[in-house]
Design a protein around this motif. Sequence first.
Motif, PDB file in Angstrom:
ATOM      1  N   TYR A  79      -8.840   4.125  59.453  1.00 23.29           N
ATOM      2  CA  TYR A  79      -8.073   3.926  57.409  1.00 23.29           C
ATOM      3  C   TYR A  79      -7.801   5.742  57.093  1.00 23.29           C
ATOM      4  O   TYR A  79      -6.896   5.664  56.925  1.00 23.29           O
ATOM      5  CB  TYR A  79      -9.220   3.360  56.295  1.00 23.29           C
ATOM      6  N   ARG A  80      -8.436   6.307  58.065  1.00 22.51           N
ATOM      7  CA  ARG A  80      -7.524   7.943  58.390  1.00 22.51           C
ATOM      8  C   ARG A  80      -6.507   7.710  59.312  1.00 22.51           C
ATOM      9  O   ARG A  80      -5.289   8.967  59.000  1.00 22.51           O
ATOM     10  CB  ARG A  80      -8.828   8.958  58.664  1.00 22.51           C
ATOM     11  N   GLU A  85     -11.506   9.517  65.025  1.00 26.59           N
ATOM     12  CA  GLU A  85     -11.421   9.398  63.798  1.00 26.59           C
ATOM     13  C   GLU A  85     -11.170   7.371  63.356  1.00 26.59           C
ATOM     14  O   GLU A  85     -11.541   7.195  64.097  1.00 26.59           O
ATOM     15  CB  GLU A  85      -9.861   9.396  63.601  1.00 26.59           C
ATOM     16  N   ASP A 112      -4.291   5.099  58.901  1.00 30.86           N
ATOM     17  CA  ASP A 112      -3.435   4.586  58.284  1.00 30.86           C
ATOM     18  C   ASP A 112      -3.102   5.557  57.613  1.00 30.86           C
ATOM     19  O   ASP A 112      -1.274   5.949  56.991  1.00 30.86           O
ATOM     20  CB  ASP A 112      -4.873   3.952  57.850  1.00 30.86           C
ATOM     21  N   ARG A 113      -4.251   6.904  56.569  1.00 31.13           N
ATOM     22  CA  ARG A 113      -4.063   7.971  56.115  1.00 31.13           C
ATOM     23  C   ARG A 113      -2.109   8.924  56.328  1.00 31.13           C
ATOM     24  O   ARG A 113      -2.052   9.493  55.330  1.00 31.13           O
ATOM     25  CB  ARG A 113      -5.114   8.291  54.929  1.00 31.13           C
TER      26      ARG A 113
END
Lengths: 270, 270
Positions: free
Chosen positions: B193-194, B190, B196-197
Amino acid sequence: MKIAIVAPSCSLKREAADLVTAIVAARGDCELEIHPQCFLSDGHFAGPDKARLAALREVMADPSVDAVWFARGGYGSNRIAEAAARDLPNPAHRKLYLGYSDAGFLLAAFHKAGLEVAHGPMPQDVLRDGGEAAVERALDYIVHRSDSALETGLDGPAMAFNLTVLSNLLGTAIEPDLTGRDLLIEEVSEQYYRIDRVMFHLTGNPAIRAIRRLRLGRVSDVIENEPEFSVSEEAIVSDWCERSGIEFAGRADIGHDVCNKVVPFAPSDP
Amino acid sequence: MKIAIVAPSCSLKREAADLVTAIVAARGDCELEIHPQCFLSDGHFAGPDKARLAALREVMADPSVDAVWFARGGYGSNRIAEAAARDLPNPAHRKLYLGYSDAGFLLAAFHKAGLEVAHGPMPQDVLRDGGEAAVERALDYIVHRSDSALETGLDGPAMAFNLTVLSNLLGTAIEPDLTGRDLLIEEVSEQYYRIDRVMFHLTGNPAIRAIRRLRLGRVSDVIENEPEFSVSEEAIVSDWCERSGIEFAGRADIGHDVCNKVVPFAPSDP
């Protein structure tokens, strides 16, 4: 009519800002205020969380600003969305907020807080081939609430979201209340297996099962995957709708492209 | 001790089956039954949903099978997990179920249904460099419940999940009850940023805020992203824990690799 642009996720490109400025000047029906925060850069983001939140809160509180236009998607508005919607100053309630993609986190939080929000094109879309049309459409909606800017299938309260963004909103404090509404979804740059998995997640949630019906916007730039996922996007989505008792009502005219139409979120019942 | 292998998501490679068969033969402390469904292929999956579900239900109902070992990850077990855990035959309750990654959907559903499950290596891991160690560890746990196979930081009820899989379980009928437990997470392939999301999603959910504490396993094969996400995986995870009042208790010895240790899910309180 004054429109403020801020960038709650990633930086706006200067070139896009210049093109949108020229379009607005040629129209002559509105005034643009591009917040300098749009051009900040902090790793992935258009400045640190604090700077992005401060710029957003500043234009929300400004009584001279009639609309807040989110500069672009990317990633990061979720990091400030809850704080941005808290303890709202009065002028925040007398504005329209427009964006899509990652900005969906803000649309959800702001709609929940009683603000007027709509899903539609953003300034950085001007860089797409034929992107002026998307920007003109957004401005037609912001300035005149033009019917011609609207998604044509709307016949009741609706909301529109990027599929992955909506999945990441579920269960959080800013989860949208979709009860009785049409849900329009769109997706970009994902593999089909991820879309299938997210549809499992969405349609397995009681909050999503309470929608009136679901329509599928465009699914663009699908990332290839090994082994290949040999089912179409429409079959994936309609299959999960059928499994979960949700009415699938066909396609919607939204997506990560220049044809992306505007979907206003009707106010919540008081 | 008979161990059945089925493939609820993607197909098992023949080479992996052969290598695991040889390891089991050399050990002499258990017997292996590799279900022919493991080698089916239907687009992305090891056979259609019906075939994968039928094979899984068959070995669950077989009184001669002592453990069900999920062949590998990939994607697809969520499509059959709820049905697999429904109306369980008695023999299903007298078995251990072991796997990780996509198999986390089954671990969640089966644990919720009162079955004995554990997060740990799978047969296809034998194809990794040094993968025999992972398979031997899994077998040590399946056959002898060896302490040496366990993640070393366990000191109370725990569960382990792939981060994205857990995110997609939230709000569904098979969401795990993590109240008061240690939650161990790991991730593979991954972008930051994914991650983190998804941490935003997880830590925004009250069900996750009810855990005892969170530990971070390995995050491997991170996909590069433009613009770069200049924060480490540990900073991302500990930051979201801090924001949401969850105790971050450091690293965990799990991940998509040959060192992946076993994490049994303690039974739910009756």
